[in-house]
Design an enzyme around this catalytic site. Structure first.
Site, PDB file in Angstrom:
ATOM      1  N   ASP A   8      15.099-123.120   0.903  1.00 52.56           N
ATOM      2  CA  ASP A   8      15.057-121.774   0.324  1.00 52.56           C
ATOM      3  C   ASP A   8      15.509-121.874  -1.131  1.00 52.56           C
ATOM      4  O   ASP A   8      16.703-122.021  -1.408  1.00 52.56           O
ATOM      5  CB  ASP A   8      15.997-120.823   1.086  1.00 52.56           C
ATOM      6  CG  ASP A   8      15.558-120.533   2.509  1.00 52.56           C
ATOM      7  OD1 ASP A   8      14.848-121.380   3.102  1.00 52.56           O
ATOM      8  OD2 ASP A   8      15.947-119.478   3.040  1.00 52.56           O
ATOM      9  N   LYS A  12      10.942-114.738  -0.161  1.00 47.22           N
ATOM     10  CA  LYS A  12      12.191-114.216   0.397  1.00 47.22           C
ATOM     11  C   LYS A  12      12.800-113.204  -0.558  1.00 47.22           C
ATOM     12  O   LYS A  12      12.788-113.393  -1.769  1.00 47.22           O
ATOM     13  CB  LYS A  12      13.147-115.385   0.656  1.00 47.22           C
ATOM     14  CG  LYS A  12      14.521-115.020   1.200  1.00 47.22           C
ATOM     15  CD  LYS A  12      15.335-116.291   1.456  1.00 47.22           C
ATOM     16  CE  LYS A  12      16.784-116.002   1.787  1.00 47.22           C
ATOM     17  NZ  LYS A  12      17.567-117.241   1.985  1.00 47.22           N
ATOM     18  N   LYS A  38      10.491-113.488   4.251  1.00 40.73           N
ATOM     19  CA  LYS A  38      11.835-113.546   4.813  1.00 40.73           C
ATOM     20  C   LYS A  38      12.673-112.445   4.185  1.00 40.73           C
ATOM     21  O   LYS A  38      12.833-112.391   2.962  1.00 40.73           O
ATOM     22  CB  LYS A  38      12.483-114.904   4.568  1.00 40.73           C
ATOM     23  CG  LYS A  38      13.925-114.997   5.112  1.00 40.73           C
ATOM     24  CD  LYS A  38      14.484-116.404   4.954  1.00 40.73           C
ATOM     25  CE  LYS A  38      15.960-116.465   5.322  1.00 40.73           C
ATOM     26  NZ  LYS A  38      16.516-117.830   5.193  1.00 40.73           N
TER      27      LYS A  38
END
Length: 225
Positions: A94, A156, A185
């Site tokens: 991430d 995300k 996400k």
């Protein structure tokens, strides 16, 4: 007849990114992830090897962060961090975009920064954190598109360390821009099972939260992130 409750566990990245996290805390995180069959744990790079050992054979993925939480390291540094994390056993990375470059409108740099990490992660899952709390809607759209163009598997919303977390409006905006080309996400601010279900309804396929145990138990998430 009522619908069965949504099984949230397969959506959850069980997260512990606090600076104060101890090895014992990480062992507990992994035990909870095993017990509840969460999709992944999300931990700082220092803890990848420990979690890999704790989760071996469980089916739970190991996610880590890159350029976290500010996104202000160079593309070369982010790429090397991602490469080392994958070598240590991370299944997913991430990364944080260069937030200042996004605000300045330097989309060429933003996309190249993501592409450098994409190249370093190879076939592993790459999630790109655009930190929506700092961006205008137009900037969110451009950052989401840059992530997709650079080959992200997920876009995300948030680090959980900014001024705000995921919102339904932001997830919907991202879903509209992505148009099925990547996944979303939602992280930060998922406080209850109802919140989680709403994020999924809006388009999220993964939820980043430190309160996963409470969510799957039908309780309020008081953990913060």
């Amino acid at each position: 007849m009522t619908d069965a409750p949504l099984d949230l566990a397969p959506y959850i990245d069980h997260t512990l990114l606090k600076a104060t996290a101890t090895p014992a805390d990480l062992v507990q995180l992994c035990a909870e992830a095993r017990q509840h069959h969460f999709k992944a744990v999300c931990v700082n790079p220092q803890h990848i090897a420990l979690c890999a050992g704790e989760l071996r054979g469980s089916g739970v993925k190991i996610a880590t962060v890159c350029g976290f939480p500010l996104g202000a390291t160079t593309s070369q540094q982010k790429a090397e961090e991602a490469r080392l994390s994958v070598s240590a056993g991370a299944d997913e990375v991430d990364m944080v975009i260069s937030i200042g470059s996004a605000i300045a409108g330097d989309w060429e740099y933003v996309q190249a920064d993501i592409a450098a990490v994409r190249a370093a992660t190879g076939s592993k899952v790459l999630k790109v954190i655009i930190e929506t709390c700092y961006l205008s809607d137009e900037q969110k759209e451009r950052a989401t598109e840059a992530a997709v163009q650079a080959g992200a598997d997920f876009v995300k919303t948030s680090t959980g360390f900014g001024t705000g977390g995921a919102t339904l409006d932001d997830v919907r905006l991202m879903a509209r821009v992505i148009a099925g080309r990547a996944q979303i996400k939602a992280a930060g601010g998922v406080r209850s099972p109802a919140d989680a279900a709403a994020m999924i309804e809006a388009g999220a396929t993964r939820l980043g939260t430190s309160g996963g145990v409470g969510l799957v138990s039908g309780e309020q998430n008081k953990a913060g992130y």
